[in-house]
Motif scaffolding. Structure first.
Motif, mmCIF file in Angstrom:
data_model
loop_
_atom_site.group_PDB
_atom_site.id
_atom_site.type_symbol
_atom_site.label_atom_id
_atom_site.label_comp_id
_atom_site.label_asym_id
_atom_site.label_seq_id
_atom_site.Cartn_x
_atom_site.Cartn_y
_atom_site.Cartn_z
ATOM 1 N N UNK A 190 1.056 -1.172 0.016
ATOM 2 C CA UNK A 190 0.070 0.077 -0.049
ATOM 3 C C UNK A 190 1.055 1.256 -0.079
ATOM 4 N N UNK A 191 0.641 2.208 -0.863
ATOM 5 C CA UNK A 191 1.363 3.678 -0.587
ATOM 6 C C UNK A 191 0.950 4.281 0.374
ATOM 7 N N UNK A 192 1.737 4.864 1.256
ATOM 8 C CA UNK A 192 1.780 5.518 2.086
ATOM 9 C C UNK A 192 1.741 7.289 1.952
ATOM 10 N N UNK A 193 0.883 7.926 2.310
ATOM 11 C CA UNK A 193 0.532 9.268 1.686
ATOM 12 C C UNK A 193 0.228 9.892 3.172
ATOM 13 N N UNK A 194 0.900 9.602 4.508
ATOM 14 C CA UNK A 194 0.515 10.322 5.589
ATOM 15 C C UNK A 194 1.306 11.821 5.639
ATOM 16 N N UNK A 195 2.400 12.011 4.874
ATOM 17 C CA UNK A 195 3.175 12.916 5.072
ATOM 18 C C UNK A 195 3.933 13.190 6.425
ATOM 19 N N UNK A 196 3.917 11.955 7.192
ATOM 20 C CA UNK A 196 5.005 11.790 8.620
ATOM 21 C C UNK A 196 6.186 12.024 7.889
ATOM 22 N N UNK A 197 7.106 12.592 9.046
ATOM 23 C CA UNK A 197 8.441 12.490 8.885
ATOM 24 C C UNK A 197 9.075 11.173 8.811
ATOM 25 N N UNK A 198 8.470 10.201 9.417
ATOM 26 C CA UNK A 198 9.002 8.857 9.622
ATOM 27 C C UNK A 198 7.951 7.888 8.639
ATOM 28 N N UNK A 199 7.466 8.549 7.757
ATOM 29 C CA UNK A 199 6.700 7.874 6.634
ATOM 30 C C UNK A 199 7.530 6.751 5.948
ATOM 31 N N UNK A 200 7.065 5.709 5.065
ATOM 32 C CA UNK A 200 7.398 4.831 4.391
ATOM 33 C C UNK A 200 8.544 5.339 3.341
ATOM 34 N N UNK A 201 9.590 4.893 3.313
ATOM 35 C CA UNK A 201 10.600 5.350 2.327
ATOM 36 C C UNK A 201 10.595 4.352 1.140
ATOM 37 N N UNK A 202 9.728 3.444 1.103
ATOM 38 C CA UNK A 202 9.706 2.297 0.026
ATOM 39 C C UNK A 202 8.472 2.655 -0.658
ATOM 40 N N UNK A 203 8.738 2.721 -1.961
ATOM 41 C CA UNK A 203 7.492 3.170 -2.662
ATOM 42 C C UNK A 203 6.567 1.942 -2.804
ATOM 43 N N UNK A 204 5.400 2.306 -2.692
ATOM 44 C CA UNK A 204 4.222 1.109 -2.754
ATOM 45 C C UNK A 204 4.092 0.212 -1.509
ATOM 46 N N UNK A 205 4.946 0.350 -0.385
ATOM 47 C CA UNK A 205 4.743 -0.454 0.590
ATOM 48 C C UNK A 205 4.616 0.491 2.081
ATOM 49 N N UNK A 206 3.947 -0.123 2.754
ATOM 50 C CA UNK A 206 3.804 0.593 4.299
ATOM 51 C C UNK A 206 3.304 -0.386 5.333
ATOM 52 N N UNK A 207 3.604 0.215 6.550
ATOM 53 C CA UNK A 207 2.865 -0.740 7.466
ATOM 54 C C UNK A 207 1.607 -0.118 7.866
ATOM 55 N N UNK A 208 0.517 -0.749 7.062
ATOM 56 C CA UNK A 208 -0.848 -0.125 7.261
ATOM 57 C C UNK A 208 -1.485 -1.203 8.414
ATOM 58 N N UNK A 209 -1.102 -2.221 8.752
ATOM 59 C CA UNK A 209 -1.703 -3.024 9.478
ATOM 60 C C UNK A 209 -1.290 -2.978 11.122
ATOM 61 N N UNK A 210 -0.026 -2.181 11.489
ATOM 62 C CA UNK A 210 0.322 -2.223 12.624
ATOM 63 C C UNK A 210 1.409 -3.060 13.049
ATOM 64 N N UNK A 211 1.802 -3.758 12.147
ATOM 65 C CA UNK A 211 3.106 -4.678 12.458
ATOM 66 C C UNK A 211 4.136 -4.024 12.975
#
Length: 245
Positions: free
Chosen positions: A85-106
């Motif tokens: 999933x692509x992260x679009x939170x804008x957080x300073x610690x947001x995912x640095x990997x295109x198209x991948x994010x911790x969207x489920x809390x792992x």
């Protein structure tokens, strides 16, 4: 002992925030948690635990031996994989990997497991048995648990605790439930073979997309009429592909 645990938790809280944000910034997909596993192993080793890497492909085990004579082993299981999933939170610690994010809390789960290990390692003299920390890969594809079990992760375990974030529970609270809580995951693949034709003459073709829509709707209706409503069953069709024109 409880007050000491609370004091230790307060002390390491800034470090745990750093750990969680690092993991969140560097997500890895199921079965590809190489950097996450290495990071987890490093934290466990620095806390004095005996560490096994490559358990269940990319899983990690950390063991903490208490000082008593109790032979029982308590396992604490958390998971490590992220989602495509692509992260679009804008957080300073947001995912640095295109198209991948911790969207489920792992990322939180892994941090909770590490924090628990860090604290218990400092009070090992008050632990009578052994604690085995299981950092599981590939939870999102329902594969990692069986991989780790096959590699002996559950050998001689007397009991196990699992953990999952739950947004509806207020921060600072813990919910406990015995037995099933959400749903077991199984893969279901349905292939519908159609026959191409012209959009203006659909009666001359076999419209696989129309059939697929009927299958999805009917499956949901069938569950409500074939299963006991007091024993819930959830069916989610997560992906559908069809057509090239």
């Amino acid at each position: 002992m409880l007050s000491r645990i609370k004091d230790l938790a307060t002390t390491i809280a800034p470090r745990l925030i750093e750990i969680r944000r690092h993991i969140h910034s560097h997500p890895e997909l199921s079965g590809q948690e190489y950097q996450t596993a290495a990071f987890v192993a490093g934290v466990l080793s620095s806390s004095g635990l005996h560490v096994q890497e490559g358990v269940g492909k990319t899983g990690v085990i950390g063991e903490l031996q208490g000082t008593g004579e109790d032979k029982r082993i308590l396992a604490i299981r958390t998971d490590m994989d992220a989602l495509p999933i692509q992260e679009r939170s804008g957080l300073e610690f947001a995912s640095r990997i295109e198209g991948i994010m911790h969207a489920c809390g792992h990322d939180v789960h892994t941090t909770v497991g590490l924090g628990t290990a860090m604290i218990l390692a400092q009070i090992a003299e008050e632990i009578s048995g052994k604690v085995r920390f299981l950092f599981q890969p590939a939870e999102e594809i329902a594969q990692g648990a069986s991989w780790m079990v096959a590699d002996g992760a559950m050998d001689q375990v007397s009991g196990i605790l699992g953990v999952h974030v739950f947004p509806s529970i207020p921060a600072g609270s813990i919910g406990v439930r015995y037995g099933a809580l959400t749903a077991a995951a199984d893969d279901l693949e349905i292939i519908i073979m159609g026959e191409s034709g012209h959009g203006a003459r659909p009666h001359e073709a076999i419209d696989a997309i129309w059939i697929a829509s009927q299958v999805i709707t009917t499956l949901q209706q069938a569950i409500s009429r074939t299963q006991n409503p007091l024993r819930p069953v959830v069916l989610s069709i997560g992906k559908i592909n069809g057509g090239r024109a």
